[in-house]
Motif scaffolding. Sequence first.
Motif, short mmCIF file in Angstrom:
data_model
loop_
_atom_site.label_atom_id
_atom_site.label_comp_id
_atom_site.label_asym_id
_atom_site.label_seq_id
_atom_site.Cartn_x
_atom_site.Cartn_y
_atom_site.Cartn_z
N GLN A 302 0.83 -1.21 0.00
CA GLN A 302 0.00 0.00 0.00
C GLN A 302 0.87 1.26 0.00
OE1 GLN A 302 -3.10 0.30 -0.42
NE2 GLN A 302 -4.07 -1.64 0.10
N ALA A 303 1.97 1.22 0.75
CA ALA A 303 2.87 2.37 0.79
C ALA A 303 3.50 2.62 -0.58
CB ALA A 303 3.96 2.13 1.83
N CYS A 304 3.94 1.56 -1.25
CA CYS A 304 4.54 1.70 -2.57
C CYS A 304 3.55 2.30 -3.57
CB CYS A 304 5.04 0.34 -3.07
SG CYS A 304 6.49 -0.27 -2.22
N ARG A 305 2.32 1.83 -3.51
CA ARG A 305 1.32 2.37 -4.42
C ARG A 305 1.09 3.86 -4.16
NH1 ARG A 305 -4.41 -0.57 -5.16
NH2 ARG A 305 -3.02 -1.95 -6.32
N ALA A 306 1.01 4.25 -2.90
CA ALA A 306 0.79 5.66 -2.57
C ALA A 306 1.98 6.52 -3.01
CB ALA A 306 0.55 5.82 -1.07
N SER A 315 4.67 11.31 5.78
CA SER A 315 3.95 11.07 7.03
C SER A 315 2.55 10.52 6.77
CB SER A 315 3.87 12.37 7.84
OG SER A 315 3.20 13.38 7.09
N SER A 316 1.90 11.02 5.71
CA SER A 316 0.56 10.54 5.37
C SER A 316 0.62 9.14 4.78
CB SER A 316 -0.10 11.50 4.38
OG SER A 316 -0.29 12.77 4.95
N LYS A 324 2.04 3.37 12.93
CA LYS A 324 1.86 4.46 13.87
C LYS A 324 3.17 5.19 14.14
CE LYS A 324 -2.02 2.17 16.19
NZ LYS A 324 -2.55 1.63 17.46
N ASN A 325 4.27 4.49 13.98
CA ASN A 325 5.58 5.07 14.25
C ASN A 325 6.31 5.33 12.93
OD1 ASN A 325 8.37 5.46 14.84
ND2 ASN A 325 8.12 4.43 16.82
N PRO A 326 6.51 6.60 12.54
CA PRO A 326 7.19 6.90 11.27
C PRO A 326 8.59 6.31 11.19
CG PRO A 326 6.09 8.84 12.12
CD PRO A 326 6.03 7.82 13.21
N GLU A 327 9.32 6.31 12.28
CA GLU A 327 10.68 5.76 12.26
C GLU A 327 10.66 4.26 11.98
OE1 GLU A 327 12.66 6.75 15.86
OE2 GLU A 327 12.73 8.92 15.44
N THR A 340 15.00 4.50 1.04
CA THR A 340 13.97 5.14 1.84
C THR A 340 12.72 5.37 0.99
OG1 THR A 340 14.64 7.38 1.26
CG2 THR A 340 15.77 6.34 3.12
N PRO A 341 11.57 5.65 1.62
CA PRO A 341 10.37 5.95 0.84
C PRO A 341 10.57 7.13 -0.12
CG PRO A 341 9.78 5.50 3.11
CD PRO A 341 11.28 5.54 3.06
N GLY A 342 11.30 8.15 0.34
CA GLY A 342 11.55 9.29 -0.54
C GLY A 342 12.38 8.91 -1.75
N GLU A 343 13.41 8.09 -1.54
CA GLU A 343 14.24 7.63 -2.65
C GLU A 343 13.44 6.75 -3.61
OE1 GLU A 343 18.53 7.51 -0.26
OE2 GLU A 343 17.22 5.74 -0.32
N TYR A 344 12.53 5.94 -3.06
CA TYR A 344 11.68 5.08 -3.88
C TYR A 344 10.78 5.92 -4.78
CZ TYR A 344 8.22 1.46 -5.02
OH TYR A 344 7.38 0.58 -5.68
N ARG A 345 10.20 6.97 -4.20
CA ARG A 345 9.34 7.85 -4.99
C ARG A 345 10.13 8.56 -6.08
NH1 ARG A 345 5.54 11.83 -1.76
NH2 ARG A 345 3.94 10.25 -2.24
#
Length: 352
Positions: A302-306, A315-316, A324-327, A340-345
């Motif tokens: 779900q995170a990858c799709r978003a 954060s969203s 619940k924990n961003p870290e 990281t999620p940012g690098e993936y995006r």
Amino acid sequence: MEIRKENFYEYITAYEEDELFYRDLYIQEHTHPETFPQYIASLDRNYIRDRKLFVPALGNPEWIPYLDEAATFLNIPGNILLSKHYRYTPGYTHEHEFFEILCIYEGEVRTLIQGMEHHLKAGDICIIPPDTSHRLEIFDDSIAINIIVRRSTFQSTFFQLLAADNALSQFFTHVLYRKTKGNYLIFHTGCDDRVRSSLEDLYIEYLSRQKYSTAFLNTMLMMFWAQLLRYHENDIQCMLTKEYGSASITSILNYLSANYQSVTLGEAAGHFGFSAPHFSTLIKEGTGRTFLQIIRDIKLGQACRALKETRLPISSVCELAGYKNPEHFMRTFKTAYGMTPGEYRKAGRERL
């Protein structure tokens, strides 16, 4: 004879020349065993060779135990082949490189998959993966239709219907590609006229050889899959699910996919009426993964799709994925994907 919807039943149930030969062979062997050797001696060897018939008593060298895609599709346009399984054909154990979808059109048949016996009834759709030993036996008027599909075509028409983060698609992957004893999937569609009609349409299109038939067949096969998943997603049997009573693995995975953000092992077990330890064991045996691994994979999917399809802040995305924990989300994501999620995006946008 032009095959249309109104005369398809007449066409598919009529005995073809090879079926008549096999029926006579079967009758001679099982009702007149005392004269069967003489009957075998009287057979026309050239006729048998030219028509590539299988007569075990003659030890046919042409029938080999493994079929590859290149030879099977040598003179077949496209990536899909349909045929009726000839009734009374002697049982023949074999494997092949491609997928086989065995559709029981009428009656009942006996099949062995990796040595495990199954009795399939009208409406059963059995998916047999590549490199799986199996045989089919029909010694009455029952009708079975084979759909042979190249491995790549099966993947493109079947798996693209399922979201990459769908637990059901991961279950199918586990069953169809993991080398375990007795691999198979059976959709029990019963008397569903929608499925039966789609099967007839596929066969008629295959026989018609009209313009753009390959494209039509690929699209129609995808619609066939869509019907199975829409109407019979919870009517699936395989070696991993057949002993779980009313709670099938598919219904469990669908439940987890719908409640992944907060569901616990205890809550899921209670929903299906199991103790937590038994439920945990059931999932592990049925999918090859633990409860926590399944939930993690759904969340990360779900995170990858978003990340790919929205501009939501990290954060969203974390909250959407049920973390619940961003870290903790950042660490889990980087461990799984090496970035990281940012690098993936960013990497996803650069590929566009």
